[in-house]
Design a protein around this motif. Structure first.
Motif, PDB file in Angstrom:
ATOM      1  N   ALA A  53       0.826  -1.208   0.000  1.00 36.49           N
ATOM      2  CA  ALA A  53       0.000   0.000   0.000  1.00 36.49           C
ATOM      3  C   ALA A  53       0.860   1.257   0.000  1.00 36.49           C
ATOM      4  O   ALA A  53       0.617   2.197  -0.763  1.00 36.49           O
ATOM      5  CB  ALA A  53      -0.936  -0.005   1.210  1.00 36.49           C
ATOM      6  N   GLY A 118      -9.361   7.649  -4.148  1.00 40.07           N
ATOM      7  CA  GLY A 118      -9.909   6.455  -4.794  1.00 40.07           C
ATOM      8  C   GLY A 118      -9.571   6.357  -6.265  1.00 40.07           C
ATOM      9  O   GLY A 118      -8.935   5.388  -6.720  1.00 40.07           O
ATOM     10  N   PHE A 121      -5.532   6.154  -7.137  1.00 32.15           N
ATOM     11  CA  PHE A 121      -4.813   4.920  -6.839  1.00 32.15           C
ATOM     12  C   PHE A 121      -5.412   3.716  -7.556  1.00 32.15           C
ATOM     13  O   PHE A 121      -4.721   2.726  -7.790  1.00 32.15           O
ATOM     14  CB  PHE A 121      -4.742   4.715  -5.322  1.00 32.15           C
ATOM     15  CG  PHE A 121      -3.774   5.657  -4.668  1.00 32.15           C
ATOM     16  CD1 PHE A 121      -2.424   5.383  -4.672  1.00 32.15           C
ATOM     17  CD2 PHE A 121      -4.209   6.843  -4.090  1.00 32.15           C
ATOM     18  CE1 PHE A 121      -1.521   6.254  -4.096  1.00 32.15           C
ATOM     19  CE2 PHE A 121      -3.321   7.722  -3.511  1.00 32.15           C
ATOM     20  CZ  PHE A 121      -1.968   7.434  -3.511  1.00 32.15           C
ATOM     21  N   SER A 122      -6.671   3.805  -7.930  1.00 30.70           N
ATOM     22  CA  SER A 122      -7.222   2.768  -8.802  1.00 30.70           C
ATOM     23  C   SER A 122      -6.549   2.810 -10.161  1.00 30.70           C
ATOM     24  O   SER A 122      -6.254   1.773 -10.765  1.00 30.70           O
ATOM     25  CB  SER A 122      -8.731   2.962  -8.962  1.00 30.70           C
ATOM     26  OG  SER A 122      -9.397   2.755  -7.725  1.00 30.70           O
ATOM     27  N   ALA A 126      -3.920  -0.122  -7.840  1.00 28.48           N
ATOM     28  CA  ALA A 126      -4.134  -0.631  -6.489  1.00 28.48           C
ATOM     29  C   ALA A 126      -5.390  -1.500  -6.448  1.00 28.48           C
ATOM     30  O   ALA A 126      -6.424  -1.155  -7.025  1.00 28.48           O
ATOM     31  CB  ALA A 126      -4.275   0.524  -5.503  1.00 28.48           C
ATOM     32  N   PRO A 128      -8.688  -3.472  -4.634  1.00 32.53           N
ATOM     33  CA  PRO A 128      -9.656  -3.057  -3.610  1.00 32.53           C
ATOM     34  C   PRO A 128      -9.221  -3.426  -2.196  1.00 32.53           C
ATOM     35  O   PRO A 128      -9.555  -2.701  -1.239  1.00 32.53           O
ATOM     36  CB  PRO A 128     -10.934  -3.803  -4.017  1.00 32.53           C
ATOM     37  CG  PRO A 128     -10.780  -4.041  -5.489  1.00 32.53           C
ATOM     38  CD  PRO A 128      -9.323  -4.270  -5.718  1.00 32.53           C
ATOM     39  N   MET A 131      -6.963  -0.637  -0.891  1.00 33.40           N
ATOM     40  CA  MET A 131      -7.462   0.732  -0.885  1.00 33.40           C
ATOM     41  C   MET A 131      -7.712   1.288   0.523  1.00 33.40           C
ATOM     42  O   MET A 131      -7.387   2.464   0.786  1.00 33.40           O
ATOM     43  CB  MET A 131      -8.733   0.827  -1.727  1.00 33.40           C
ATOM     44  CG  MET A 131      -9.025   2.249  -2.190  1.00 33.40           C
ATOM     45  SD  MET A 131      -7.723   2.939  -3.254  1.00 33.40           S
ATOM     46  CE  MET A 131      -8.024   2.013  -4.761  1.00 33.40           C
ATOM     47  N   ILE A 134      -4.405   2.447   1.847  1.00 36.55           N
ATOM     48  CA  ILE A 134      -3.947   3.648   1.158  1.00 36.55           C
ATOM     49  C   ILE A 134      -4.684   4.877   1.683  1.00 36.55           C
ATOM     50  O   ILE A 134      -4.085   5.942   1.905  1.00 36.55           O
ATOM     51  CB  ILE A 134      -4.132   3.500  -0.363  1.00 36.55           C
ATOM     52  CG1 ILE A 134      -3.193   2.400  -0.889  1.00 36.55           C
ATOM     53  CG2 ILE A 134      -3.868   4.813  -1.088  1.00 36.55           C
ATOM     54  CD1 ILE A 134      -3.401   2.039  -2.349  1.00 36.55           C
ATOM     55  N   HIS A 135      -5.991   4.748   1.909  1.00 39.18           N
ATOM     56  CA  HIS A 135      -6.769   5.845   2.496  1.00 39.18           C
ATOM     57  C   HIS A 135      -6.218   6.215   3.869  1.00 39.18           C
ATOM     58  O   HIS A 135      -6.088   7.404   4.198  1.00 39.18           O
ATOM     59  CB  HIS A 135      -8.240   5.451   2.609  1.00 39.18           C
ATOM     60  CG  HIS A 135      -9.044   5.748   1.379  1.00 39.18           C
ATOM     61  ND1 HIS A 135      -9.561   6.996   1.110  1.00 39.18           N
ATOM     62  CD2 HIS A 135      -9.439   4.950   0.343  1.00 39.18           C
ATOM     63  CE1 HIS A 135     -10.232   6.959  -0.025  1.00 39.18           C
ATOM     64  NE2 HIS A 135     -10.172   5.728  -0.520  1.00 39.18           N
TER      65      HIS A 135
END
Length: 460
Positions: A53, A118, A121-122, A126, A128, A131, A134-135
């Motif tokens: 991440a 969102g 990084f998608s 990255a 799911p 994610m 990462i947040h």
């Protein structure tokens, strides 16, 4: 502000000046990059998913850092040339206005980043599952950006005056504080809640805040390098335009690299999460071995700025030779060392064989070209110092867009993951030679232009 003999870069031995200025700055970078590696070490104790991440976050962080470095380069170049002209009033004006504008831009970037975690990084690939991590990390880290830029631009203005010792002390202090806070916040020691990847970002936020407050107080009350921020708007805009003439091209130059890194991460993601994690490990190890080159490029800008401002072109040509000899000799030594220690070194960050394998192969391939890459960094900084940032943009743009990316896609198709790494090596070697030749030509042209008569001789 007058410059004393040790901070006046227009007199004295060239090599000694570069060495004396680069050494304390390099020691500070040793601290900051060592503790960034320690940061990654603590995160790696949480497992492969947090490690991956944070690895996905790196291109975005580098992009923001690249914009910050643009402001830093603009400040260092403009202030150093003002110092070379002995214009202390303009130097103070540029110091203040650059910091204010940098903070404003960084705040906008932070808000935009928070709103787009969102989709961004998608796009980078990255999964799911990663994610939420990462947040957690970027939700805190984005607030570091305006603090970092305020700190960097202020310290760059001091470096432009020939003082790198203070900068070394400040970044070392920030690194030590970050190292202390990392395990406390990540693992929840001494009664603190266990925050994991959020704790790593929070440690960076707190340590940067503390050192920024110290730096602002020291520079204002002890060194008095700031001007009144409430100057007439026309004065501030003129200062911004002067700085951005260097800063914007420098931002473009430094933004090219993280954008290409984002593309590389997306390509590597097709090989799996472990490949991304291995690349992330290599990316945290690599800066530790590039410290000498970062330090040399950081002091090249003020050196070239002061000497260009005072018309000392022979000193610029000598500095070019000194920089090239150091980069190529030291780069060769680094390659030998990394080839020998890459495997045990990467093992400190992960026990996974696939992760280690990716990191080791990257270091084996790319370390061969570290000397040439260091030369590119110093040449770009030298052009910025001379007030001519466009060659740096062209050199970096060609290195990434014209040479690296086509070779990366071709290498991935023909060889696989190692083809991506080989593309980096070829692009560094090629553009290092181009950068060295271009800088020499630019200095000689400026010297010849100055030697031309300013007006026609009177008629007989």
């Amino acid at each position: 502000m007058s410059v004393n003999d040790r901070q006046d870069l227009t007199v004295g031995p060239v090599a000694a000046h570069l060495r004396r200025q680069a050494t304390p700055f390099g020691l500070g970078l040793v601290a900051i990059f060592s503790f960034e590696a320690a940061d990654l070490f603590f995160i790696s104790r949480l497992g492969d998913a947090p490690l991956a991440a944070v690895s996905f976050a790196m291109p975005v962080i580098w992009l923001i850092y690249g914009i910050g470095i643009g402001f830093e380069a603009g400040a260092a170049s403009c202030v150093s040339r003002a110092v070379g002209r002995r214009d202390s009033t303009q130097a103070a004006r540029l110091t203040t206005d650059t910091m204010v504008l940098g903070v404003m831009v960084a705040l906008l970037l932070a808000l935009a980043g928070l709103a787009t975690i969102g989709p961004v990084f998608s796009l980078l690939g990255a999964t799911p599952e990663l994610m939420p991590l990462i947040h957690d990390y970027m939700g805190v880290w984005y607030w570091v950006a305006p603090l970092d830029i305020a700190l960097w631009t202020s310290l760059a203005s001091i470096r432009a005056r020939g003082n790198t010792l203070l900068e070394s002390k400040v970044i070392t202090g920030a690194a030590i504080l970050n190292l202390i806070l990392d395990p406390i916040f990540i693992f929840g020691l001494f009664g603190f809640p266990r925050l994991e990847v959020t704790g790593a970002a929070l440690a960076t936020l707190v340590s940067t805040s503390c050192m920024l407050l110290f730096t602002l107080a020291w520079l204002h009350f002890r060194l008095r390098v700031y001007a009144n921020p409430l100057a007439p708007l026309s004065t501030i805009i003129a200062s911004w335009r002067h700085m951005l003439a260097i800063g914007i091209p420098a931002m473009i130059t430094n933004a090219i690299i993280p954008v290409s890194s984002g593309i590389v991460v997306a390509l590597i993601a097709t090989f799996g999460v472990e490949a991304v994690a291995g690349f992330g490990v290599a990316m945290r190890i690599e800066p530790m071995f590039l410290i000498a080159f970062y330090a040399l490029s950081a002091v090249s800008s003020p050196f070239f700025g002061q000497n260009f401002g005072s018309g000392q072109f022979d000193r610029l040509l000598e500095a070019r030779r000194v920089v090239a000899r150091f980069c190529l000799g030291f780069g060769l030594a680094l390659a030998i060392v990394l080839i020998l220690i890459a495997k045990p070194l990467t093992g400190l960050f992960s026990e996974s064989e696939p992760i280690q394998g990716v990191a080791v192969h990257y270091l084996w391939f790319v370390s061969i070209s570290y000397g040439a890459y260091g030369l590119v960094m110093s040449v770009n900084a030298s052009f910025n110092g001379m007030g001519n940032p466009i060659p740096g943009v062209i050199i970096s743009g060609c290195r990434v867009i014209v040479v690296f990316l086509p070779l990366a896609f071709l290498g991935r198709y023909l060889i696989g993951l190692e083809g991506l790494f080989a593309a980096t090596t070829v692009s560094n070697l090629l553009m290092g030679a181009v950068a060295f030749a271009w800088l020499g030509r630019a200095i000689r042209q400026a010297r010849d232009l100055q030697a031309l008569p300013t007006s026609d001789p009177p008629s007989p």
